[in-house]
Design a protein around this motif. Structure first.
Motif, PDB file in Angstrom:
ATOM      1  N   GLU A  50       0.828  -1.213   0.000  1.00 49.93           N
ATOM      2  CA  GLU A  50       0.000   0.000   0.000  1.00 49.93           C
ATOM      3  C   GLU A  50       0.859   1.260   0.000  1.00 49.93           C
ATOM      4  O   GLU A  50       0.594   2.206  -0.736  1.00 49.93           O
ATOM      5  CB  GLU A  50      -0.938   0.005   1.211  1.00 49.93           C
ATOM      6  N   ILE A  51       1.884   1.285   0.851  1.00 48.05           N
ATOM      7  CA  ILE A  51       2.758   2.460   0.915  1.00 48.05           C
ATOM      8  C   ILE A  51       3.528   2.604  -0.395  1.00 48.05           C
ATOM      9  O   ILE A  51       3.734   3.712  -0.890  1.00 48.05           O
ATOM     10  CB  ILE A  51       3.727   2.347   2.111  1.00 48.05           C
ATOM     11  N   GLU A  52       3.944   1.482  -0.959  1.00 51.50           N
ATOM     12  CA  GLU A  52       4.667   1.515  -2.228  1.00 51.50           C
ATOM     13  C   GLU A  52       3.768   2.039  -3.349  1.00 51.50           C
ATOM     14  O   GLU A  52       4.207   2.816  -4.201  1.00 51.50           O
ATOM     15  CB  GLU A  52       5.171   0.113  -2.562  1.00 51.50           C
ATOM     16  N   LEU A 119       5.177   7.231   8.041  1.00 50.62           N
ATOM     17  CA  LEU A 119       5.027   6.330   6.897  1.00 50.62           C
ATOM     18  C   LEU A 119       3.802   6.641   6.035  1.00 50.62           C
ATOM     19  O   LEU A 119       3.578   5.977   5.034  1.00 50.62           O
ATOM     20  CB  LEU A 119       4.952   4.882   7.396  1.00 50.62           C
ATOM     21  N   GLY A 120       2.995   7.624   6.430  1.00 52.76           N
ATOM     22  CA  GLY A 120       1.812   7.985   5.648  1.00 52.76           C
ATOM     23  C   GLY A 120       0.654   7.033   5.854  1.00 52.76           C
ATOM     24  O   GLY A 120      -0.108   6.783   4.924  1.00 52.76           O
ATOM     25  N   LEU A 121       0.486   6.512   7.067  1.00 56.38           N
ATOM     26  CA  LEU A 121      -0.556   5.526   7.332  1.00 56.38           C
ATOM     27  C   LEU A 121      -1.837   6.125   7.905  1.00 56.38           C
ATOM     28  O   LEU A 121      -2.745   5.385   8.260  1.00 56.38           O
ATOM     29  CB  LEU A 121      -0.030   4.446   8.280  1.00 56.38           C
ATOM     30  N   SER A 122      -1.905   7.444   7.993  1.00 52.61           N
ATOM     31  CA  SER A 122      -3.145   8.068   8.451  1.00 52.61           C
ATOM     32  C   SER A 122      -3.641   9.011   7.358  1.00 52.61           C
ATOM     33  O   SER A 122      -2.852   9.499   6.537  1.00 52.61           O
ATOM     34  CB  SER A 122      -2.923   8.841   9.759  1.00 52.61           C
ATOM     35  N   PRO A 123      -4.940   9.288   7.317  1.00 54.56           N
ATOM     36  CA  PRO A 123      -5.460  10.193   6.278  1.00 54.56           C
ATOM     37  C   PRO A 123      -4.802  11.575   6.311  1.00 54.56           C
ATOM     38  O   PRO A 123      -4.491  12.135   5.267  1.00 54.56           O
ATOM     39  CB  PRO A 123      -6.951  10.282   6.598  1.00 54.56           C
ATOM     40  N   ALA A 124      -4.564  12.107   7.509  1.00 53.22           N
ATOM     41  CA  ALA A 124      -3.944  13.431   7.605  1.00 53.22           C
ATOM     42  C   ALA A 124      -2.504  13.407   7.084  1.00 53.22           C
ATOM     43  O   ALA A 124      -2.072  14.335   6.397  1.00 53.22           O
ATOM     44  CB  ALA A 124      -3.971  13.904   9.054  1.00 53.22           C
ATOM     45  N   ALA A 125      -1.773  12.346   7.388  1.00 61.03           N
ATOM     46  CA  ALA A 125      -0.387  12.237   6.905  1.00 61.03           C
ATOM     47  C   ALA A 125      -0.353  12.125   5.387  1.00 61.03           C
ATOM     48  O   ALA A 125       0.519  12.706   4.731  1.00 61.03           O
ATOM     49  CB  ALA A 125       0.294  11.029   7.546  1.00 61.03           C
TER      50      ALA A 125
END
Length: 157
Positions: A50-52, A119-125
């Motif tokens: 997902e992060i990729e 790591l960008g795992l929240s909507p705000a991030a």
């Protein structure tokens, strides 16, 4: 009365100013460490693709990913034990006290939250990092289909 406008930038700072933009880092999937086991390994397999896909993953992120996955596995373990024992336990002299597992879970949640932001795992991030969310089209919904519709979609029948 003071002078108007911002303070002048010192000469040394002007001389050492770096051009904007910085170095570009390639999006790449780091290798999963062999030491990850159980829930940590499952979490790695769940979040790394997902992060990729968001374009936020680089080889440099391996340490943060390992810490996040281990913290997740620890959180799952502590949460399971806390549910089995309860939030309040008997302390000295049969006094009721808050379980130490609760405080441990709170610490793990703070760690997960901080690493998740990195790591960008929240909507705000994800919004801060400029990730665009795709709105699913009506035909992409996950509703169950009849076998004939499924075969037609695959081009079999």
């Amino acid at each position: 009365m003071g002078e108007r406008g911002p303070l002048p930038t010192p000469h040394a700072r002007r001389r050492n100013r770096r051009p904007p933009g910085g170095t570009r880092i390639a999006v790449a999937r780091p290798r999963m460490p062999r030491t990850l086991a159980g829930e940590a390994r499952a979490e790695w397999k769940r979040i790394v693709p997902e992060i990729e896909a968001m374009g936020l993953l680089a080889m440099l992120d391996r340490g943060a990913l390992i810490r996040y996955c281990r913290a997740w596995a620890d959180w799952c373990d502590v949460d399971g034990k806390l549910q089995a024992t309860g939030l309040i336990i008997k302390g000295r002299r049969d006094a009721l006290v808050r379980s130490p597992l609760f405080l441990l879970r709170v610490d793990l949640e703070a760690t997960l939250s901080d690493l998740g932001k990195q790591l960008g795992l929240s909507p705000a991030a994800r919004l801060r990092q400029g990730v665009k969310h795709d709105v699913p089209r009506p035909e992409d919904d996950a509703r169950p289909r009849a076998i004939s519709e499924y075969k037609k979609a695959l081009g079999i029948a």
